[in-house]
Structures are given as C-alpha cells and as structure tokens.
Scaffold this motif. Structure first.
Motif, PDB file in Angstrom:
ATOM      1  N   ILE A   1     -30.151 -70.105  19.392  1.00  0.00           N
ATOM      2  CA  ILE A   1     -30.514 -69.593  20.720  1.00  0.00           C
ATOM      3  C   ILE A   1     -32.027 -69.709  20.934  1.00  0.00           C
ATOM      4  O   ILE A   1     -32.485 -70.100  22.010  1.00  0.00           O
ATOM      5  CB  ILE A   1     -30.039 -68.134  20.910  1.00  0.00           C
ATOM      6  CG1 ILE A   1     -28.512 -68.036  20.785  1.00  0.00           C
ATOM      7  CG2 ILE A   1     -30.514 -67.564  22.237  1.00  0.00           C
ATOM      8  CD1 ILE A   1     -27.719 -68.889  21.747  1.00  0.00           C
ATOM      9  N   ASP A   2     -32.804 -69.403  19.898  1.00  0.00           N
ATOM     10  CA  ASP A   2     -34.267 -69.534  20.000  1.00  0.00           C
ATOM     11  C   ASP A   2     -34.679 -70.987  20.204  1.00  0.00           C
ATOM     12  O   ASP A   2     -35.591 -71.277  20.983  1.00  0.00           O
ATOM     13  CB  ASP A   2     -34.951 -68.974  18.742  1.00  0.00           C
ATOM     14  CG  ASP A   2     -34.884 -67.451  18.668  1.00  0.00           C
ATOM     15  OD1 ASP A   2     -34.505 -66.814  19.683  1.00  0.00           O
ATOM     16  OD2 ASP A   2     -35.198 -66.900  17.598  1.00  0.00           O
TER      17      ASP A   2
ATOM     18  N   ILE B   1     -28.174 -64.872  11.632  1.00  0.00           N
ATOM     19  CA  ILE B   1     -29.435 -65.618  11.681  1.00  0.00           C
ATOM     20  C   ILE B   1     -29.233 -67.017  12.261  1.00  0.00           C
ATOM     21  O   ILE B   1     -30.031 -67.489  13.052  1.00  0.00           O
ATOM     22  CB  ILE B   1     -30.079 -65.690  10.278  1.00  0.00           C
ATOM     23  CG1 ILE B   1     -30.566 -64.291   9.879  1.00  0.00           C
ATOM     24  CG2 ILE B   1     -31.227 -66.680  10.255  1.00  0.00           C
ATOM     25  CD1 ILE B   1     -31.079 -64.185   8.488  1.00  0.00           C
ATOM     26  N   GLY B   2     -28.144 -67.690  11.921  1.00  0.00           N
ATOM     27  CA  GLY B   2     -27.891 -69.032  12.433  1.00  0.00           C
ATOM     28  C   GLY B   2     -27.782 -69.070  13.940  1.00  0.00           C
ATOM     29  O   GLY B   2     -28.309 -69.969  14.596  1.00  0.00           O
ATOM     30  N   LYS B   3     -27.092 -68.079  14.522  1.00  0.00           N
ATOM     31  CA  LYS B   3     -26.962 -68.011  15.977  1.00  0.00           C
ATOM     32  C   LYS B   3     -28.307 -67.742  16.625  1.00  0.00           C
ATOM     33  O   LYS B   3     -28.667 -68.372  17.618  1.00  0.00           O
ATOM     34  CB  LYS B   3     -25.972 -66.915  16.383  1.00  0.00           C
ATOM     35  CG  LYS B   3     -24.527 -67.331  16.267  1.00  0.00           C
ATOM     36  CD  LYS B   3     -23.577 -66.198  16.548  1.00  0.00           C
ATOM     37  CE  LYS B   3     -23.574 -65.736  17.971  1.00  0.00           C
ATOM     38  NZ  LYS B   3     -22.459 -64.794  18.252  1.00  0.00           N
TER      39      LYS B   3
ATOM     40  N   GLY C   1     -35.824 -72.212  26.819  1.00  0.00           N
ATOM     41  CA  GLY C   1     -36.845 -72.974  27.530  1.00  0.00           C
ATOM     42  C   GLY C   1     -36.532 -74.447  27.735  1.00  0.00           C
ATOM     43  O   GLY C   1     -37.357 -75.186  28.274  1.00  0.00           O
ATOM     44  N   THR C   2     -35.332 -74.900  27.320  1.00  0.00           N
ATOM     45  CA  THR C   2     -35.013 -76.329  27.477  1.00  0.00           C
ATOM     46  C   THR C   2     -34.184 -76.615  28.729  1.00  0.00           C
ATOM     47  O   THR C   2     -33.878 -77.769  29.001  1.00  0.00           O
ATOM     48  CB  THR C   2     -34.244 -76.884  26.255  1.00  0.00           C
ATOM     49  OG1 THR C   2     -32.956 -76.260  26.185  1.00  0.00           O
ATOM     50  CG2 THR C   2     -35.012 -76.680  24.959  1.00  0.00           C
ATOM     51  N   ASN C   3     -33.824 -75.567  29.491  1.00  0.00           N
ATOM     52  CA  ASN C   3     -33.000 -75.723  30.696  1.00  0.00           C
ATOM     53  C   ASN C   3     -31.761 -76.560  30.397  1.00  0.00           C
ATOM     54  O   ASN C   3     -31.538 -77.606  30.988  1.00  0.00           O
ATOM     55  CB  ASN C   3     -33.815 -76.317  31.848  1.00  0.00           C
ATOM     56  CG  ASN C   3     -33.070 -76.276  33.170  1.00  0.00           C
ATOM     57  OD1 ASN C   3     -32.020 -75.646  33.290  1.00  0.00           O
ATOM     58  ND2 ASN C   3     -33.598 -76.967  34.154  1.00  0.00           N
ATOM     59  N   ARG C   4     -30.978 -76.105  29.437  1.00  0.00           N
ATOM     60  CA  ARG C   4     -29.724 -76.733  28.989  1.00  0.00           C
ATOM     61  C   ARG C   4     -29.915 -78.109  28.383  1.00  0.00           C
ATOM     62  O   ARG C   4     -28.958 -78.856  28.227  1.00  0.00           O
ATOM     63  CB  ARG C   4     -28.694 -76.800  30.117  1.00  0.00           C
ATOM     64  CG  ARG C   4     -28.135 -75.436  30.442  1.00  0.00           C
ATOM     65  CD  ARG C   4     -27.637 -75.404  31.786  1.00  0.00           C
ATOM     66  NE  ARG C   4     -28.782 -75.595  32.662  1.00  0.00           N
ATOM     67  CZ  ARG C   4     -28.766 -75.408  33.956  1.00  0.00           C
ATOM     68  NH1 ARG C   4     -27.664 -75.072  34.528  1.00  0.00           N
ATOM     69  NH2 ARG C   4     -29.827 -75.567  34.678  1.00  0.00           N
TER      70      ARG C   4
ATOM     71  N   ALA D   1     -30.253 -79.677  14.348  1.00  0.00           N
ATOM     72  CA  ALA D   1     -30.252 -79.118  12.984  1.00  0.00           C
ATOM     73  C   ALA D   1     -29.697 -77.689  12.993  1.00  0.00           C
ATOM     74  O   ALA D   1     -28.898 -77.317  12.132  1.00  0.00           O
ATOM     75  CB  ALA D   1     -31.663 -79.144  12.404  1.00  0.00           C
ATOM     76  N   ALA D   2     -30.097 -76.888  13.991  1.00  0.00           N
ATOM     77  CA  ALA D   2     -29.594 -75.512  14.098  1.00  0.00           C
ATOM     78  C   ALA D   2     -28.093 -75.507  14.375  1.00  0.00           C
ATOM     79  O   ALA D   2     -27.357 -74.668  13.845  1.00  0.00           O
ATOM     80  CB  ALA D   2     -30.356 -74.758  15.186  1.00  0.00           C
TER      81      ALA D   2
END
Length: 194
Positions: free
Chosen positions: A8-9, A2-4, A13-16, A30-31
């Motif tokens: 990833i979620d 779940i953490g991964k 959409g942030t383009n790195r 935080a993730a």
C-alpha cells in the motif's frame, strides 16, 4: 501485516499506476511478489465469500485501463471490478470525469468460469460506454442491478462476441479486503474491497 503495508505504501501517490515511475513500478512488483508468497487463501477461486463483492482498483499495469486517462479533457475516476459469484458474473466499471455534465462511464460485463483453484476464464459479453447522466449512473451496485434486470442504456451498449473477447485471470492473493490478480496479457491488478 507488513507485506500489505509495504505494498500500500509503494502504491501511494501513483494514481493506480498512471504516475508510477519505472523505479516505483519495480518496487511495487517486488512488494506484490512478496505478498503473493504470503497468500492466506491457497485456492482463491473457491473462497467465494472473499471473492464476491465490489472491488476498487488501487494499482494496475494494464495499458488498456491506464490509457483511459489519456482521453482529451478527461480524467480517470474510480475503477471497479464487481464480482457476483452466484451468477458467475463480473463487471468492470471505469468512471471518467471531465467537463461538467459530461462525466463518462466505460463498462464491460463478463462471465467467468473457474478452471483451477486460482484461475478463472473470463468471457466478455457486453460493453456499455456513455455519459453517466444519460445512463442514470449513481453507483456500481445500482448500475449492475439494472444490467442484470436486462435494461438497455441510452449509450453505446453492444454485445461482444464471447468466443473472441476472452482471457484469463489468476487470483494470486486474497484476504478480507485485498485482492491481487495477474491477467493473460501480463497485467497486474491490486484491488481493495469497496
């Protein structure tokens, strides 16, 4: 895990990191912190089977990397960090895209030295900046092979003073396909095995 998935979620959409809003940056950090707490590899530097290989950047807070996207008429392509444990070498490769036939490449070659179970000291030795077409760039693997064979490239190919051009990186999470690192300038890096 779940953490991964959450990380990833959050990155999607942030383009790195280039397009990340402040709110997204906080959620991603935080993730990352949550996933670091679940690190299945307590001494990442010693896990050479996991560490070795070509890693593709998914997200960073590094201004140096993100600013490559601000070059006029250019867009930042893939960014790789390729680690060769056997030779204690690391290669950072950023592909730059723009006008046809003028695709660029920014690369730095370095040596690393483990200083703890999760920290490596990095000494930058060589910088290569040029057009992919003139360099003959096809992929990170073939490019690295040419560097290791001592090839000089028709580009800005310069030695760096490893006494002044250095830093450190803490590997705070690593598994078979994901790695998280924190650098000496406060930057965070999330990479997936290519």
């Amino acid at each position: 895990m779940i953490g991964k998935t959450a990380l990833i979620d959050a990155i999607a959409g942030t383009n790195r990191g280039i397009l990340a809003t402040e709110q997204q940056k906080q959620a991603i950090l935080a993730a990352i912190a949550n996933l670091e707490d679940l690190n299945p590899t307590p001494r990442p530097v010693e896990a050479s089977n996991l560490l070795d290989g070509d890693w593709r950047l998914l997200y960073t807070t590094s201004k140096g990397l993100l600013n490559l996207d601000r070059i006029p008429l250019c867009k930042l392509g893939q960014i790789y960090q390729c680690i060769r444990v056997e030779t204690t070498s690391v290669y950072n490769i950023a592909e730059i895209y723009g006008l046809p036939y003028l695709e660029g490449l920014v690369s730095v070659a370095a040596k690393f030295e483990p200083v703890s179970g999760r920290r490596v000291q990095v000494k930058f030795e060589r910088s290569i900046v040029g057009l992919q077409r003139l360099i003959g760039y096809n992929s990170p693997a073939t490019f690295i092979q040419e560097i290791e064979n001592g090839k000089k490239f028709p580009a800005i190919d310069a030695a760096l003073n490893s006494n002044t051009q250095q830093g450190w990186l803490d590997i705070t999470y690593i598994d078979n396909n994901l790695r998280i690192g924190r650098g000496n300038e406060g930057s965070v890096f999330v990479l997936s095995k290519a």
